[in-house]
Motif scaffolding. Structure first.
Motif, PDB file in Angstrom:
ATOM      1  N   GLY A   1       0.833  -1.205   0.000  1.00 22.80           N
ATOM      2  CA  GLY A   1       0.000   0.000   0.000  1.00 22.80           C
ATOM      3  C   GLY A   1       0.860   1.243   0.000  1.00 22.80           C
ATOM      4  O   GLY A   1       0.656   2.168   0.784  1.00 22.80           O
ATOM      5  N   CYS A   2       1.814   1.283  -0.926  1.00 21.41           N
ATOM      6  CA  CYS A   2       2.880   2.303  -0.888  1.00 21.41           C
ATOM      7  C   CYS A   2       2.433   3.684  -1.331  1.00 21.41           C
ATOM      8  O   CYS A   2       3.181   4.654  -1.197  1.00 21.41           O
ATOM      9  CB  CYS A   2       4.061   1.852  -1.735  1.00 21.41           C
ATOM     10  SG  CYS A   2       3.735   1.786  -3.511  1.00 21.41           S
ATOM     11  N   GLY A   3       1.224   3.803  -1.887  1.00 22.64           N
ATOM     12  CA  GLY A   3       0.747   5.121  -2.312  1.00 22.64           C
ATOM     13  C   GLY A   3       1.638   5.735  -3.380  1.00 22.64           C
ATOM     14  O   GLY A   3       2.026   5.069  -4.344  1.00 22.64           O
ATOM     15  N   LYS A   4       1.996   6.992  -3.206  1.00 18.27           N
ATOM     16  CA  LYS A   4       2.806   7.698  -4.197  1.00 18.27           C
ATOM     17  C   LYS A   4       4.292   7.358  -4.104  1.00 18.27           C
ATOM     18  O   LYS A   4       5.095   7.885  -4.876  1.00 18.27           O
ATOM     19  CB  LYS A   4       2.601   9.207  -4.051  1.00 18.27           C
ATOM     20  CG  LYS A   4       1.181   9.641  -4.412  1.00 18.27           C
ATOM     21  CD  LYS A   4       1.011  11.152  -4.346  1.00 18.27           C
ATOM     22  CE  LYS A   4      -0.404  11.559  -4.741  1.00 18.27           C
ATOM     23  NZ  LYS A   4      -0.622  13.023  -4.684  1.00 18.27           N
TER      24      LYS A   4
ATOM     25  N   VAL B   1      14.123  -1.755  -2.848  1.00 17.43           N
ATOM     26  CA  VAL B   1      12.778  -1.588  -2.302  1.00 17.43           C
ATOM     27  C   VAL B   1      11.696  -1.915  -3.327  1.00 17.43           C
ATOM     28  O   VAL B   1      11.781  -1.523  -4.491  1.00 17.43           O
ATOM     29  CB  VAL B   1      12.562  -0.148  -1.795  1.00 17.43           C
ATOM     30  CG1 VAL B   1      11.342  -0.095  -0.882  1.00 17.43           C
ATOM     31  CG2 VAL B   1      13.787   0.370  -1.063  1.00 17.43           C
ATOM     32  N   TYR B   2      10.686  -2.615  -2.831  1.00 18.53           N
ATOM     33  CA  TYR B   2       9.514  -2.948  -3.636  1.00 18.53           C
ATOM     34  C   TYR B   2       8.305  -2.237  -3.045  1.00 18.53           C
ATOM     35  O   TYR B   2       8.034  -2.330  -1.842  1.00 18.53           O
ATOM     36  CB  TYR B   2       9.266  -4.458  -3.648  1.00 18.53           C
ATOM     37  CG  TYR B   2      10.330  -5.225  -4.390  1.00 18.53           C
ATOM     38  CD1 TYR B   2      10.127  -5.635  -5.704  1.00 18.53           C
ATOM     39  CD2 TYR B   2      11.545  -5.525  -3.787  1.00 18.53           C
ATOM     40  CE1 TYR B   2      11.115  -6.333  -6.400  1.00 18.53           C
ATOM     41  CE2 TYR B   2      12.541  -6.216  -4.473  1.00 18.53           C
ATOM     42  CZ  TYR B   2      12.317  -6.614  -5.778  1.00 18.53           C
ATOM     43  OH  TYR B   2      13.295  -7.298  -6.465  1.00 18.53           O
ATOM     44  N   GLY B   3       7.593  -1.498  -3.894  1.00 17.62           N
ATOM     45  CA  GLY B   3       6.360  -0.837  -3.489  1.00 17.62           C
ATOM     46  C   GLY B   3       5.186  -1.549  -4.125  1.00 17.62           C
ATOM     47  O   GLY B   3       5.204  -1.837  -5.334  1.00 17.62           O
ATOM     48  N   LEU B   4       4.187  -1.848  -3.341  1.00 18.49           N
ATOM     49  CA  LEU B   4       3.048  -2.635  -3.811  1.00 18.49           C
ATOM     50  C   LEU B   4       1.780  -1.791  -3.765  1.00 18.49           C
ATOM     51  O   LEU B   4       1.484  -1.131  -2.756  1.00 18.49           O
ATOM     52  CB  LEU B   4       2.880  -3.876  -2.925  1.00 18.49           C
ATOM     53  CG  LEU B   4       2.054  -5.038  -3.453  1.00 18.49           C
ATOM     54  CD1 LEU B   4       2.727  -5.659  -4.680  1.00 18.49           C
ATOM     55  CD2 LEU B   4       1.876  -6.091  -2.362  1.00 18.49           C
ATOM     56  N   GLU B   5       1.019  -1.800  -4.870  1.00 15.88           N
ATOM     57  CA  GLU B   5      -0.258  -1.086  -4.932  1.00 15.88           C
ATOM     58  C   GLU B   5      -1.236  -1.838  -5.823  1.00 15.88           C
ATOM     59  O   GLU B   5      -0.827  -2.546  -6.741  1.00 15.88           O
ATOM     60  CB  GLU B   5      -0.079   0.341  -5.469  1.00 15.88           C
ATOM     61  CG  GLU B   5       0.035   1.416  -4.406  1.00 15.88           C
ATOM     62  CD  GLU B   5      -1.219   1.585  -3.566  1.00 15.88           C
ATOM     63  OE1 GLU B   5      -2.271   0.990  -3.939  1.00 15.88           O
ATOM     64  OE2 GLU B   5      -1.165   2.282  -2.557  1.00 15.88           O
TER      65      GLU B   5
ATOM     66  N   PHE C   1       8.161  -0.944  -8.492  1.00 17.70           N
ATOM     67  CA  PHE C   1       6.760  -0.855  -8.101  1.00 17.70           C
ATOM     68  C   PHE C   1       5.976  -1.973  -8.781  1.00 17.70           C
ATOM     69  O   PHE C   1       6.132  -2.209  -9.978  1.00 17.70           O
ATOM     70  CB  PHE C   1       6.183   0.504  -8.489  1.00 17.70           C
ATOM     71  CG  PHE C   1       6.756   1.640  -7.690  1.00 17.70           C
ATOM     72  CD1 PHE C   1       6.336   1.884  -6.393  1.00 17.70           C
ATOM     73  CD2 PHE C   1       7.731   2.465  -8.248  1.00 17.70           C
ATOM     74  CE1 PHE C   1       6.874   2.930  -5.658  1.00 17.70           C
ATOM     75  CE2 PHE C   1       8.263   3.520  -7.518  1.00 17.70           C
ATOM     76  CZ  PHE C   1       7.839   3.745  -6.213  1.00 17.70           C
ATOM     77  N   LEU C   2       5.134  -2.638  -8.005  1.00 20.95           N
ATOM     78  CA  LEU C   2       4.350  -3.757  -8.507  1.00 20.95           C
ATOM     79  C   LEU C   2       2.866  -3.485  -8.324  1.00 20.95           C
ATOM     80  O   LEU C   2       2.427  -3.113  -7.239  1.00 20.95           O
ATOM     81  CB  LEU C   2       4.719  -5.048  -7.765  1.00 20.95           C
ATOM     82  CG  LEU C   2       6.172  -5.518  -7.859  1.00 20.95           C
ATOM     83  CD1 LEU C   2       6.391  -6.709  -6.927  1.00 20.95           C
ATOM     84  CD2 LEU C   2       6.517  -5.891  -9.291  1.00 20.95           C
ATOM     85  N   GLU C   3       2.115  -3.681  -9.390  1.00 15.37           N
ATOM     86  CA  GLU C   3       0.659  -3.569  -9.305  1.00 15.37           C
ATOM     87  C   GLU C   3       0.096  -4.945  -8.982  1.00 15.37           C
ATOM     88  O   GLU C   3       0.016  -5.819  -9.848  1.00 15.37           O
ATOM     89  CB  GLU C   3       0.078  -3.057 -10.626  1.00 15.37           C
ATOM     90  CG  GLU C   3      -1.443  -2.915 -10.603  1.00 15.37           C
ATOM     91  CD  GLU C   3      -2.026  -2.688 -11.983  1.00 15.37           C
ATOM     92  OE1 GLU C   3      -3.264  -2.799 -12.092  1.00 15.37           O
ATOM     93  OE2 GLU C   3      -1.253  -2.431 -12.935  1.00 15.37           O
TER      94      GLU C   3
ATOM     95  N   TRP D   1       2.733 -12.484  -6.839  1.00 13.95           N
ATOM     96  CA  TRP D   1       3.624 -11.405  -7.251  1.00 13.95           C
ATOM     97  C   TRP D   1       5.049 -11.597  -6.746  1.00 13.95           C
ATOM     98  O   TRP D   1       6.001 -11.220  -7.420  1.00 13.95           O
ATOM     99  CB  TRP D   1       3.071 -10.057  -6.806  1.00 13.95           C
ATOM    100  CG  TRP D   1       2.793  -9.941  -5.334  1.00 13.95           C
ATOM    101  CD1 TRP D   1       1.610 -10.190  -4.702  1.00 13.95           C
ATOM    102  CD2 TRP D   1       3.719  -9.564  -4.320  1.00 13.95           C
ATOM    103  NE1 TRP D   1       1.741  -9.994  -3.350  1.00 13.95           N
ATOM    104  CE2 TRP D   1       3.026  -9.598  -3.088  1.00 13.95           C
ATOM    105  CE3 TRP D   1       5.060  -9.177  -4.328  1.00 13.95           C
ATOM    106  CZ2 TRP D   1       3.635  -9.289  -1.872  1.00 13.95           C
ATOM    107  CZ3 TRP D   1       5.670  -8.858  -3.121  1.00 13.95           C
ATOM    108  CH2 TRP D   1       4.961  -8.921  -1.922  1.00 13.95           C
ATOM    109  N   GLU D   2       5.228 -12.187  -5.562  1.00 15.45           N
ATOM    110  CA  GLU D   2       6.592 -12.353  -5.040  1.00 15.45           C
ATOM    111  C   GLU D   2       7.404 -13.350  -5.862  1.00 15.45           C
ATOM    112  O   GLU D   2       8.638 -13.361  -5.812  1.00 15.45           O
ATOM    113  CB  GLU D   2       6.588 -12.744  -3.559  1.00 15.45           C
ATOM    114  CG  GLU D   2       6.050 -14.124  -3.249  1.00 15.45           C
ATOM    115  CD  GLU D   2       4.578 -14.104  -2.874  1.00 15.45           C
ATOM    116  OE1 GLU D   2       4.151 -14.930  -2.058  1.00 15.45           O
ATOM    117  OE2 GLU D   2       3.851 -13.245  -3.435  1.00 15.45           O
TER     118      GLU D   2
END
Length: 271
Positions: free
Chosen positions: A75-78, A92-96, A138-140, A148-149
């Motif tokens: 839930g990394c947002g922006k 770093v991986y950001g998930l949204e 960043f991963l959707e 996803w992982e």
């Protein structure tokens, strides 16, 4: 006028999710992104509490000789915290769940990694970290989906997972799944860092955000379902959870939205 707007924001989010079950939560957040309503939860900068903790060089972070530490922000947002962690040497991986959110985060990262803002660091002395390699992906995808992982090369679990407004955005019935999923995604020697928010909100009040006073302890230490009626029920002697709490402190700096009640906790898997 500003105060009226701030008081209206929580009500509008609650109304938006009032009739959504757990299967329509992701689409609900995606709709808000698609209609440019991310201002409901956007803080405009990375977490001061997380920055202070990272720059304290905590001993609980694992040591990985020969490779960089990996971090996840669900839930990394922006992407504020994603970029900040990258500037401090993490991969770093950001998930949204929203494609638009991912596009916004990628654009922010491109600009910010090229010329970091001062708010990414606690002091000017730490600007040296900005010269480190900056690996951000960043991963959707849905945090709860176990697919996803598998796209991450040689994945053995994250060394750090950070949660601020992710747990409080979930339906209470999803909290046990959150704790289980965290234990699956974390490296055996990794840590889960949580900026516990909102702690001022009544546990019976509707969300999101849902009140979390006592919830982290119930979920992670006790192995409960995270559904308690008041914070006094949140601690017992039955520590049957998968985690042990290794740090618990009141952060010197945090967002104003926490009304001075935010707590910072760090959790490790039981050996």
């Amino acid at each position: 006028m500003a105060e009226d707007l701030q008081s209206a924001v929580p009500t509008r989010i609650v109304s938006h999710f009032a009739n959504r079950d757990r299967n329509s939560q992701s689409s609900g957040w995606a709709e808000l992104w698609d209609t440019n309503q991310s201002n409901f939860w956007d803080r405009g900068k990375p977490s001061p509490a997380l920055i202070d903790w990272i720059e304290s060089r905590p001993d609980v972070l694992p040591s990985r000789r020969g490779r960089r530490l990996t971090a996840l922000v669900p839930g990394c947002g922006k992407g504020y915290d994603v970029v900040m962690l990258a500037l401090h040497g993490f991969d770093v991986y950001g998930l949204e769940v929203s494609r638009k959110a991912i596009e916004i985060a990628k654009a922010y990262a491109s600009t910010e990694l090229a010329k970091p803002s001062a708010y990414n660091f606690a002091s000017a002395d730490n600007y040296q970290h900005s010269e480190l390699p900056r690996n951000v992906i960043f991963l959707e995808s849905d945090f709860f989906q176990r697919d996803w992982e598998k796209t991450i090369p040689a994945f053995q679990g994250f060394d750090l997972i950070y949660d601020y407004t992710f747990l409080c955005a979930l339906l209470p019935e999803m909290r046990r799944n959150w704790a289980c999923r965290m234990s699956e995604l974390l490296s055996p020697i990794g840590v889960l860092a949580c900026l516990e928010f909102p702690l001022y909100k009544d546990l019976k009040a509707p969300g999101p955000p849902w009140g979390l006073n006592g919830i982290h302890w119930n979920l992670l230490a006790e192995g409960g379902d995270g559904i308690i009626q008041d914070e006094s029920m949140g601690k017992t002697e039955k520590l049957e959870g998968r985690f042990e709490r290794v740090i618990y402190l009141k952060p010197p700096r945090s967002y104003e939205n926490g009304k001075g009640t935010d707590m910072f906790s760090v959790w490790a898997l039981k050996k």
